[in-house]
Scaffold this motif. Sequence first.
Motif, short mmCIF file in Angstrom:
data_model
loop_
_atom_site.label_atom_id
_atom_site.label_comp_id
_atom_site.label_asym_id
_atom_site.label_seq_id
_atom_site.Cartn_x
_atom_site.Cartn_y
_atom_site.Cartn_z
N ALA A 188 0.80 -1.00 0.26
CA ALA A 188 -0.08 -0.11 0.06
C ALA A 188 0.72 0.87 -0.40
N GLY A 189 2.29 1.14 0.32
CA GLY A 189 2.83 2.19 0.52
C GLY A 189 3.71 2.65 1.38
N MET A 190 4.38 3.24 1.94
CA MET A 190 5.93 3.50 2.78
C MET A 190 5.00 3.86 3.73
N VAL A 191 6.07 4.01 4.77
CA VAL A 191 5.92 4.05 5.97
C VAL A 191 6.99 4.65 6.56
N LEU A 192 7.36 5.47 7.65
CA LEU A 192 9.02 6.61 7.47
C LEU A 192 8.66 6.70 9.20
N ARG A 247 4.09 -6.96 6.72
CA ARG A 247 4.24 -8.49 6.09
C ARG A 247 4.08 -7.37 4.49
N PRO A 248 4.52 -7.44 3.51
CA PRO A 248 3.89 -6.48 2.67
C PRO A 248 3.06 -6.71 2.37
N SER A 249 1.39 -7.34 2.62
CA SER A 249 -0.04 -6.90 3.42
C SER A 249 -0.63 -6.04 3.64
N THR A 250 0.50 -5.74 4.92
CA THR A 250 -0.31 -5.11 6.36
C THR A 250 -0.84 -3.36 5.35
N ALA A 261 -2.42 1.71 8.27
CA ALA A 261 -2.53 1.81 9.42
C ALA A 261 -1.75 1.66 9.79
N ASP A 262 -1.66 0.25 10.08
CA ASP A 262 -1.61 -0.82 10.57
C ASP A 262 -0.35 -0.56 11.02
N ALA A 263 0.72 -0.55 9.57
CA ALA A 263 2.05 -0.10 9.49
C ALA A 263 2.49 1.40 10.72
#
Length: 238
Positions: A11-15, A163-166, A169-171
């Motif tokens: 879904a994207g990236m979280v940093l 996981r890649p499917s996370t 929001a959960d990430a």
Amino acid sequence: MTYCVGLLLDAGMVLLSDTRTNAGIDNISTYRKMFTFEDPGERVVAIMTAGSLSTTQTTIARLEEAIEEGGPRSIMSAPTMLGVAEIVGDTLTEVSGKVADKLGDRAQSARASMIVAGQRRGGDPRMFLVYSEGNFIEATGDTPFLQIGEHKYGKPILDRVVRPSTSLADAQKAALLSMDSTLRSNLSVGMPLDLTVIESNTCSIARTRRIEAEDETFQAMSAAWSAALRDSFATIEI
């Protein structure tokens, strides 16, 4: 020291990065370690830094200068995200080498590392961990996150949850809890925090947030996580 973590998801990236820099127990300062560069719809690049403050600040300054000048050394005109990582690596190597030469016997303290993440239009989101020597590794589906700095305290939750499917929001929750574990275990990592979220195929920043120490949402999440761990621990039998 520092702690920065990047999650690469479908879904994207979280940093997420902290901001504490210390040169001894009586010399603690706050410096931004998250830097974003954006041409909305065309390209977005985020860089997080750890290690020598002199090395990382100079490297970011040179990258910004190259963007203003344009040309082949600009991370905003490189043909691929791999090319962006190579430019960052070359610049980091050049800067860290010069700083090390000046430090002499203390050359080891010139070392630094960076997480480089982003996407260009027509390409896939990609994330790299770049070392002082200019070499790098890339996040993959098997290990969809990268860490720099004091990574050991925050790694277990990422290994178990991400996981890649996370979802994004959960990430964000996983990254913040990973940071919370690090904050509790290492005084060299500290608030405030910088959070950036990039959605896939938008080539733009969806969300950026500065989280201060008194942030009620973060405090509530930390307390809930501690309570959940204690409750789970109490129910396990041996």
